[in-house]
Design a protein around this motif. Structure first.
Motif, PDB file in Angstrom:
ATOM      1  N   ASN B 186      39.289  35.622 -13.882  1.00  0.00           N
ATOM      2  CA  ASN B 186      40.580  36.472 -12.382  1.00  0.00           C
ATOM      3  C   ASN B 186      40.868  35.382 -11.473  1.00  0.00           C
ATOM      4  O   ASN B 186      41.633  35.490 -10.844  1.00  0.00           O
ATOM      5  N   PHE B 187      40.779  33.876 -12.458  1.00  0.00           N
ATOM      6  CA  PHE B 187      41.041  33.508 -11.127  1.00  0.00           C
ATOM      7  C   PHE B 187      42.517  32.587 -11.498  1.00  0.00           C
ATOM      8  O   PHE B 187      43.032  32.782 -12.614  1.00  0.00           O
ATOM      9  N   THR B 188      43.067  32.797 -10.442  1.00  0.00           N
ATOM     10  CA  THR B 188      44.181  31.770 -10.411  1.00  0.00           C
ATOM     11  C   THR B 188      43.666  30.155 -11.692  1.00  0.00           C
ATOM     12  O   THR B 188      43.345  28.913 -11.330  1.00  0.00           O
ATOM     13  N   PRO B 189      44.857  29.749 -12.507  1.00  0.00           N
ATOM     14  CA  PRO B 189      44.649  28.141 -13.220  1.00  0.00           C
ATOM     15  C   PRO B 189      43.700  27.524 -12.732  1.00  0.00           C
ATOM     16  O   PRO B 189      43.357  27.365 -12.774  1.00  0.00           O
ATOM     17  N   TRP B 190      45.107  26.664 -11.626  1.00  0.00           N
ATOM     18  CA  TRP B 190      44.180  25.992 -10.538  1.00  0.00           C
ATOM     19  C   TRP B 190      43.222  26.149  -9.995  1.00  0.00           C
ATOM     20  O   TRP B 190      42.349  25.170 -10.160  1.00  0.00           O
ATOM     21  N   PHE B 193      40.338  25.593 -13.508  1.00  0.00           N
ATOM     22  CA  PHE B 193      40.638  24.046 -13.512  1.00  0.00           C
ATOM     23  C   PHE B 193      39.157  23.445 -12.618  1.00  0.00           C
ATOM     24  O   PHE B 193      38.891  22.739 -12.910  1.00  0.00           O
ATOM     25  N   TRP B 194      39.581  24.046 -11.527  1.00  0.00           N
ATOM     26  CA  TRP B 194      38.142  23.448 -10.271  1.00  0.00           C
ATOM     27  C   TRP B 194      37.726  23.353 -10.540  1.00  0.00           C
ATOM     28  O   TRP B 194      36.111  23.051 -10.424  1.00  0.00           O
ATOM     29  N   ASP B 195      37.079  25.128 -11.090  1.00  0.00           N
ATOM     30  CA  ASP B 195      35.826  26.227 -10.799  1.00  0.00           C
ATOM     31  C   ASP B 195      34.886  24.947 -12.019  1.00  0.00           C
ATOM     32  O   ASP B 195      33.824  24.360 -11.748  1.00  0.00           O
ATOM     33  N   ILE B 196      35.671  24.694 -12.902  1.00  0.00           N
ATOM     34  CA  ILE B 196      34.534  23.650 -14.347  1.00  0.00           C
ATOM     35  C   ILE B 196      34.713  22.594 -13.796  1.00  0.00           C
ATOM     36  O   ILE B 196      33.634  22.123 -14.133  1.00  0.00           O
ATOM     37  N   MET B 197      36.021  21.944 -13.202  1.00  0.00           N
ATOM     38  CA  MET B 197      34.880  20.903 -12.195  1.00  0.00           C
ATOM     39  C   MET B 197      33.849  20.157 -12.069  1.00  0.00           C
ATOM     40  O   MET B 197      33.193  19.777 -11.879  1.00  0.00           O
TER      41      MET B 197
END
Lengths: 580, 333
Positions: B186-190, B193-197
């Motif tokens: 449910n996160f925004t794409p940005w 991305f940061w979550d994976i990083m």
């Protein structure tokens, strides 16, 4: 007659409660009726990805198909082995037990609101009994190689016909439905291939239908399964206060191996964890003491649903001497006296295991014959028995030899990588060496070991193996394949013929027991089988490890301690679980 | 250059055939098969075991199995997974992609750490700092990845204990497992991305440290060689500053072998990121491959091997080509 298998009382009770939902007994949870609150998400672990979302195919259980196989006609509760109507509203059994008529509840619903119908149960039967669909339920539709049949007899009723009177018949009524208009229709138009092409793990979860308390809302491979409450489950499942189940809004399965799950539990990201050993329990206890997590850990809730034993190969044509030794009951009893269970429990399992004396898993205590002949660790007695088997002299190196100077020398194999089993073979070998029997422990690849064990004929490629069995039901824990001479899991002798009179007798008792519907009478037969097997000592049972549990304190609704156990009973019922 | 590429491409074919045949034969040497494991359940009948073998083609001679598999492989079909009853490509695509993220991130992290350290060691030769960098980087080389990951996780737990006692802050600094947080979908794409990083930091660091020792030592040697060469003396004579000499004139040629090594990124995918993926529950190649090996789901194992050998060969080709681009002295005819 407490556990009378075909309980008329239940049928009467169920008929009385016309079209009512199934009421989950208050005795299955520690939370009193009416005190549980709605809401919250349970976070738990899964060891690997589900391999399919299709409930019929499935060569093993997975979290997703489990949730599609919920509405079984009958079920066994955690507090008893008795079969009770679940999706069934009532059932009646013919006098000889070969015909069972079942009426399903009117309120049964799939997760999309459609009613669960007799056609859905019939579609499931058709799919499972076609070998081409590869269902792992296929074998359960056969009793002594004759198929059980099912037919629809009315709008909400169906009939199961069994080829003979059989205790295992009821397990066949743990029968779940599949969607006739999806899977059944695919089968009618395209056969088994069309069914197997449906509902792979790429399928959008919104296309799936469930009959369990939750429905899948997302699958991130290698990461997690995300579940939301099935709004229609409550139409046919309530607690004793009349609350619609489940209590939880959702559930998450984090996919991670055991170590990573432990880390997640310690990080507070998992609510449930099954400690694998006392090391895990130690780490969790320290974290609880330090205030890192708010959780409870219970050590030794019960024994695992598995056995662990040493088996000798009676089919050793190439080595007649060793074959005769293995077929000698005095030798085998002597070897059983060398299994130092106390040492194994202390050294290998740090105390978290229990002694096993028969083939019945310790998590089915009802069936365990407590008065069976046992063989405690006793090297003196072992020497006496070996002398009786003809081994009373010693050679130059101190090994026991027979009149012709031949020593007993064999290899004891187990599966490589299973540290506990490797340690058990070491302990046994050392004790055997100490009295003059030459045992060489060795570790083989699991598949190779199983190939050797399951080989058949008069000359098989192993001498002795330490291994375990798992699986089987709670109705009659004396499997045909294990205890009859022609069975492919009759591990000590797979020549196809009984070698001793006791084997023949056990075989007869196993067949007789399956046809005995009165549970207490069947239990007596089971006790006799265990005693006969103990006297013959073809398989030396060792120890069964204990199962442990840990859960976050916010999680409630677990089983009361006295009925809490490992699989298949488990530590909690999902629909009754709630967050404090 | 073009004829060279074409020639290299044709060389790949026999190599590929040999690699797959070898992989197939080795997979057949393992005793038992996918069906063996089910045979230890008392409820399963012998007939079922035999039928499953026939269904999966496991009752056929090895050569027949290989030819069948190869036949579908040339049509781009890697076969079916026994355990999930779906095409192997579906089973292995996501793990390969996830491992790629991790390996790429670890490589970038490696460069970010190793280049400054290598340069530092070269310009401060034999100082305490140089020795310290060597000692620490050899430590990274020597410690097994999976163990180091577990040690870092333990460190995170200890640090949590410390911050809770001292500041009353009881959250973990970094995640201990997984690639995404709960609710990621449910996160925004940005934010995704940061979550994976954020999840990659610990496993990425562990993987990077394994290569840091080799990288800094080679870079240090290269730098020392160039710093002592004639063109640097000329640059100094022209009055250029130290910074410009080090980073502009010496580092550029010194880094060439590493640029060529970018092609080797693909082959490093072969093992995925290794056992770190298991310890940190990273949904990459290793957990899926080990699982397939354990179940003897051989076409999934072979699928990974085929993709890996393809990546290895393409990676080597790219390496050679990059070398030609980066180093004007190399020409392929």
């Amino acid at each position: 007659m407490r556990r009378l298998f075909l309980s008329l009382a239940f049928a009467a009770l169920a008929t009385f409660a016309v079209a009512n939902p199934f009421v989950w007994p208050a005795g299955w949870t520690v939370t009193p009726p009416g005190e549980a609150e709605y809401g919250g998400t349970l976070s738990t672990g899964a060891l690997s990805d589900p391999r399919t979302f299709q409930p019929v195919l499935q060569s093993e259980t997975n979290e997703v198909t489990d949730m599609m196989q919920y509405a079984t006609l009958l079920t066994q509760g955690p507090d008893s082995d008795e079969w009770i109507p679940y999706a069934a509203e009532s059932f009646t059994v013919s006098d000889d037990g070969t015909v069972i008529d079942v009426v399903i509840r009117e309120s049964l619903r799939w997760s999309d609101g459609e009613p669960i119908t007799v056609e859905d149960y019939f579609a499931s039967y058709i799919l499972q009994t076609d070998p081409d669909t590869g269902s792992n339920k296929y074998d359960s539709w056969f009793l002594n190689d004759v198929q059980i049949t099912m037919e629809i007899t009315g709008e909400r009723s169906m009939r199961f016909t069994f080829p003979s009177t059989d205790r295992l018949a009821f397990a066949g009524l743990a029968h779940f439905p599949v969607r006739d208009d999806i899977l059944g229709e695919a089968y009618r138009t395209g056969g088994a291939d069309a069914v197997n092409a449906l509902w792979g793990t790429e399928t959008d979860p919104s296309e799936l239908v469930f009959d369990g308390p939750f429905m899948l809302s997302g699958f991130q491979p290698g990461e997690r399964l995300i579940w939301v409450r099935n709004p229609y489950f409550g139409s046919w499942n309530v607690d004793e206060a009349g609350n619609e189940l489940p209590f939880l809004d959702g559930m998450i399965h984090r996919i991670a191996d055991g170590d990573a799950q432990l880390n997640l539990f310690l990080a507070g990201e998992l609510d449930l964890f099954g400690p694998r050993n006392l090391d895990d329990i130690g780490v969790i206890s320290v974290a609880i003491q330090n205030g890192d997590i708010d959780a409870e850990v219970i050590e030794g809730i019960g024994a695992a649903g598995s056995s662990q034993f040493i088996v000798f190969n009676w089919n050793l044509e190439r080595d007649p001497f060793l074959q005769n030794v293995f077929r000698n009951v005095n030798f085998r009893q002597a070897m059983w006296h060398l299994v130092d269970r106390e040492a194994i429990i202390e050294l290998v399992y740090s105390g978290a295991a229990e002694s096993m004396h028969t083939n019945v898993y310790l998590n089915s205590p009802f069936w365990v014959n407590e008065d069976v002949t046992t063989y405690d660790y006793d090297p003196e007695r072992a020497l006496e028995l070996l002398a009786r088997a003809g081994f009373s002299q010693r050679d130059g190196q101190g090994y026991l030899v027979d009149a012709e100077g031949r020593r007993i020398s064999f290899t004891l194999a187990t599966n490589a990588g299973n540290a506990q089993r490797e340690q058990i073979t070491q302990i046994f070998a050392e004790d055997a060496q100490a009295i003059g029997v030459d045992v060489t422990p060795t570790a083989l690849d699991f598949s190779l070991l199983v190939d050797q064990l399951l080989s058949s004929g008069d000359d098989r490629p192993f001498e002795a193996i330490l291994i375990g069995l798992t699986g089987g039901g709670r109705d009659w824990p004396f499997g045909d394949s294990v205890l009859t001479c022609g069975g492919f899991l009759h591990m000590f002798n797979t020549s196809g013929e009984c070698i001793t009179a006791t084997e023949t007798l056990i075989e007869q008792l196993v067949k007789q027991g399956r046809q005995t519907l009165d549970t207490d009478a069947a239990r007596e037969i089971g006790f006799e089988i265990q005693e006969l097997e103990a006297q013959m000592a073809p398989i030396l049972y060792t120890v069964s490890p204990q199962v442990h549990t840990a859960f976050a304190s916010r999680l409630a609704g677990e089983h009361p301690r006295e009925i809490m156990a490992g699989a298949p009973v488990g530590t909690r019922q999902l629909p009754l679980t709630h967050i404090r | 250059m073009l004829p060279y590429i074409i020639r290299r491409f044709f060389h790949l074919i026999p190599t590929f055939l040999g690699a797959t045949l070898l992989a197939f034969l080795i997979s057949q040497l393992v005793p038992g098969d996918f069906v063996t494991q089910r045979a230890l359940e008392p409820n399963v009948r012998q007939e079922t075991i035999d039928r499953m073998r026939a269904q999966f083609g496991l009752d056929q001679p090895v050569l027949v199995q290989y030819v069948r598999w190869m036949g579908s492989l040339v049509q781009g079909d890697l076969g079916m997974s026994f355990s999930s009853n779906q095409p192997v490509m579906n089973v292995i695509r996501r793990p390969i992609q996830n491992s790629l993220y991790l390996v790429l991130f670890a490589t970038i992290l490696l460069w970010m750490m190793a280049i400054p350290l290598g340069v530092f060691s070269a310009v401060r030769q034999y100082t305490f700092g140089d020795q310290a960098v060597s000692a620490v980087s050899y430590f990274g080389l020597a410690i097994p990845n999976f163990f180091f990951a577990q040690v870092l996780v333990l460190g995170l737990f200890l640090f949590r204990g410390f911050t809770r006692e001292t500041f009353g802050y009881s959250s973990l600094l970094f995640p201990v497992a997984g690639m995404t947080s709960n609710g990621w979908e449910n996160f925004t794409p940005w934010h995704q991305f940061w979550d994976i990083m954020w999840h990659m930091i610990i496993p990425g660091f562990v993987i990077a440290t394994a290569s840091i020792a080799g990288f800094t030592r080679v870079l240090r040697g290269q730098m020392i060689e160039y710093l002592g060469s004639d063109f640097i003396r000329t640059a100094r004579a022209k009055g250029l500053g130290n910074r410009s000499i080090t980073y502009k004139h010496a580092l550029r040629p010194a880094i060439i072998p590493f640029i060529a090594g970018i092609g080797a990124l693909l082959p490093s995918l072969i093992g995925g990121a290794g056992l770190v993926e298991i310890v940190m529950a990273w949904p990459g190649i290793t957990p899926r491959l080990l699982d397939a090996i354990q179940r003897q789901d051989i076409y999934v194992v072979l699928g990974f091997l085929v993709i890996s050998s393809l990546l290895l060969m393409i990676g080597n080709l790219i390496s050679d080509l990059l070398l030609a681009v980066a180093d004007p002295r190399i020409r392929y005819g």
